[in-house]
Design a protein around this motif. Structure first.
Motif, PDB file in Angstrom:
ATOM      1  N   ARG A  31       0.895  -1.207   0.036  1.00 46.03           N
ATOM      2  CA  ARG A  31       0.092   0.040  -0.039  1.00 46.03           C
ATOM      3  C   ARG A  31       0.754   1.217   0.086  1.00 46.03           C
ATOM      4  O   ARG A  31       0.679   2.277  -0.623  1.00 46.03           O
ATOM      5  N   PHE A  32       1.728   1.238   0.884  1.00 46.02           N
ATOM      6  CA  PHE A  32       2.807   2.263   0.838  1.00 46.02           C
ATOM      7  C   PHE A  32       3.621   2.466  -0.424  1.00 46.02           C
ATOM      8  O   PHE A  32       3.912   3.470  -0.809  1.00 46.02           O
ATOM      9  N   GLU A  33       3.836   1.289  -0.905  1.00 42.67           N
ATOM     10  CA  GLU A  33       4.695   1.545  -2.175  1.00 42.67           C
ATOM     11  C   GLU A  33       4.009   1.946  -3.192  1.00 42.67           C
ATOM     12  O   GLU A  33       4.568   2.452  -4.483  1.00 42.67           O
ATOM     13  N   ARG A  34       2.569   2.103  -3.441  1.00 43.85           N
ATOM     14  CA  ARG A  34       1.891   2.470  -4.462  1.00 43.85           C
ATOM     15  C   ARG A  34       1.383   3.696  -4.253  1.00 43.85           C
ATOM     16  O   ARG A  34       0.452   4.252  -5.047  1.00 43.85           O
ATOM     17  N   LEU A  35       1.649   4.687  -3.136  1.00 45.80           N
ATOM     18  CA  LEU A  35       1.308   5.897  -3.080  1.00 45.80           C
ATOM     19  C   LEU A  35       1.507   6.965  -4.029  1.00 45.80           C
ATOM     20  O   LEU A  35       1.075   8.084  -4.182  1.00 45.80           O
TER      21      LEU A  35
END
Length: 610
Positions: free
Chosen positions: A5-9
């Motif tokens: 999730r954080f990598e797709r921000l």
């Protein structure tokens, strides 16, 4: 799942804002930071809370010491259970959570995502630059600046956010806590803050300036080294390893000297701040002990003051290196600006349409061009090429043959006149559509360091296997492609060719280039010494394929071997940027002009000799 999730921000491949990146440092930063502002806003909030938690731990230490002195041991946990439990929650749960969130935002979101986004956008900007942009710089230096700018911009932005909260929260909290204990404790800290700020004010701009100079020297060094590796064949052939070492030695020496000059300032700043830190520790601890002897503060306040001061001193050293790193990175970004924000000298008009070629008529209309020099290379050139006509361009070196071809491809913009294709001004259509309608086989065939298949599909990315095989066969490349292999064990069409195709012979590269253009099958064909790297036997073998390739196309061919273009419909003889003769092979021989002299030179005779 949390990591993902954080990598797709941050969308690495997002389209940049309208308009070119600014050529000034701070607007350049804002140009990229505004594209990822939610991530940095989150980092600011998390950093604020994390800094407050860190300071609260020192307050808890002071509180615990005072509680142990004020409360009987038998009642300690009973009387203060709730307060102690909250301290444990802060230390065991809230602190790890917010440190974790900080690391997720930095290492999963901003560090990879923002860096790659900047590199992607800068790479796309540079790819659209004109040919002269790449001819005026080292390829290695351009690549170095593309790579380092993303890293440096990200690091300096993240470090600045982290530093802001540490400085503000620790300094403000320390002053508040000291004031609660005794306002006198604030005096050494306020004095230190003023002197520390003056120290940074003096040193940081000077470190930044020298970092820019150091970064430029580093880029030149990278360009020098890559230039040597790229031209390793020339280096070996001329046995000039010592000369190349001397060239690199000079660049390394210059870069080392510039780095050492920057290092002098850093060392001086480190010594100055370390001295200030020592004064802060001695003054604060001594003052706290003196106040305690007068029963003005408690033992807990001594622990709080000493602990906070030591933490501030450690933080100040970190802040110093962070600030130094920030401005060193700003220097690298400023160096990168010189490449990334250069205006493109060849651009498409707004809302430019795509070129549509129905017949292939070409008209050079009063064309002038001079490469920015005072003397013109092409002078008021007028030439009309009929649809499907085969034209041979002839002339001595420097006559303007390749320049004329480059202008037709719009690798440069004209200084005067127009070039029309089917009555469409090439300056008014998109460059991509123009070059898509022109197939070109160059004298110096350069292949990408990828597989044979990838190089061929550059001609037509969606080509079928049948089309691929047919083009290979027509170019007589089927004789050697199945025999190719590379160090990784890839064979045939999957074998990689090395940088610029160095693993192939000149003739093999030329046949790959011919197959690629066969696959492209554009309505206009340019051949610049298309068979120069082929031996006579191979040239004769693919001559039929070249004639097939030229069928129903408008062709412009440049050749120094005049026998290869003698059968063209018309021959255009250039000299010093002017057309001096036009006609068929027989007509030009009969004129006994420049073409006749060039022909006799190549066939063994000289004008005036029997």
């Amino acid at each position: 799942m949390l990591y993902r999730r954080f990598e797709r921000l941050i969308d690495v491949f997002k389209a940049p804002p309208a308009g070119a990146a600014p050529d000034k440092v701070w607007p350049f930063y804002f140009y990229y930071l505004r594209q990822v502002w939610p991530s940095f806003a989150a980092l600011l909030v998390v950093g604020l809370i994390g800094s407050l938690i860190e300071v609260s731990l020192f307050s808890y230490l002071s509180r615990i010491i005072d509680l142990t002195r004020e409360t009987p041991t038998a009642h300690f946990f009973g009387d203060h259970a709730a307060e102690l439990l909250w301290m444990a929650v802060v230390a065991l749960i809230l602190r790890p959570v917010f440190i974790g969130l900080h690391d997720l935002l930095v290492h999963q979101t901003i560090s990879p995502g923002m860096t790659s986004m900047i590199r992607w956008q800068n790479h796309n900007t540079v790819l659209r630059q004109s040919l002269s942009f790449f001819q005026n710089d080292f390829a290695g230096r351009i690549a170095q600046r593309i790579m380092q700018t993303g890293n440096s911009l990200r690091d300096s932005a993240v470090q600045a956010v982290d530093a802001i909260w540490h400085v503000v929260i620790y300094a403000a909290s320390a002053l508040v806590l000291f004031a609660e204990a005794d306002w006198h404790l604030m005096i050494p800290l306020i004095t230190w803050i003023v002197l520390y700020s003056l120290c940074l004010w003096y040193f940081v701009p000077r470190v930044k300036a020298r970092s820019v100079i150091s970064s430029e020297a580093r880029s030149r060094l990278m360009g020098c080294i890559v230039d040597g590796y790229t031209n390793i064949t020339t280096l070996k052939l001329f046995a000039h390893t010592d000369l190349e070492q001397q060239y690199a030695r000079q660049a390394i020496g210059e870069q080392t000297e510039k780095t050492q000059l920057a290092g002098r300032l850093v060392t001086s700043m480190d010594v100055a701040i370390t001295t200030l830190n020592g004064l802060l520790i001695v003054a604060t601890t001594g003052l706290a002990l003196w106040l305690w002897t007068g029963s003005l503060i408690s033992v807990g306040a001594i622990a709080l003051a000493t602990g906070l001061v030591i933490r501030i001193v450690n933080m100040s050293g970190w802040i110093m290196w962070v600030v130094n790193g920030i401005f060193e990175n700003i220097g690298m970004v400023q160096d990168g600006l010189q490449t990334i924000t250069q205006p493109n000298s060849v651009t498409d008009k707004a809302q430019a349409p795509a070129l549509r070629v129905s017949e292939g008529a070409i008209h050079f209309e009063q064309v002038n061009f001079n490469y920015g020099k005072s003397r013109s290379v092409i002078n008021h050139l007028e030439l009309a090429i009929r649809p499907g006509e085969k034209i041979g361009l002839i002339g001595p070196s420097g006559a303007g043959k390749s320049t004329l071809v480059n202008l037709l491809l719009r690798l440069y913009d004209l200084d005067g006149g127009r070039i029309l294709i089917d009555n469409q001004d090439i300056a008014q259509v998109t460059q991509e559509s123009l070059r898509a309608q022109i197939g070109m086989i160059t004298q110096d065939t350069s292949l990408l360091h990828r597989s044979i298949r990838d190089n061929l599909l550059y001609g037509k990315p969606g080509a079928s296997d049948e089309e691929l095989v047919r083009a290979i066969r027509q170019a007589r490349a089927d004789e050697f492609i199945p025999l190719l292999s590379d160090p990784q064990g890839r064979m045939g069409l999957d074998a990689h060719v090395g940088e610029r195709g160095v693993k192939l012979s000149g003739g093999q590269r030329q046949r790959i280039a011919i197959a690629r253009v066969l696959l492209k099958n554009a309505p206009i064909l340019i051949m610049d010494e298309a068979t120069s790297a082929l031996d006579s036997e191979v040239e004769a073998a693919i001559q039929e394929s070249l004639e097939t390739l030229m069928t129903h196309k408008t062709v412009i061919a440049i050749a120094h071997r005049l026998s290869t273009i003698a059968k063209m419909d018309r021959l255009v003889v250039l000299d010093q940027g002017n057309i001096v003769e036009i006609g068929s092979h027989a007509q030009l021989l009969a004129k006994q002009g420049l073409y006749a002299r060039l022909w006799q030179h190549q066939t063994g005779g000289f004008v005036g000799m029997d």
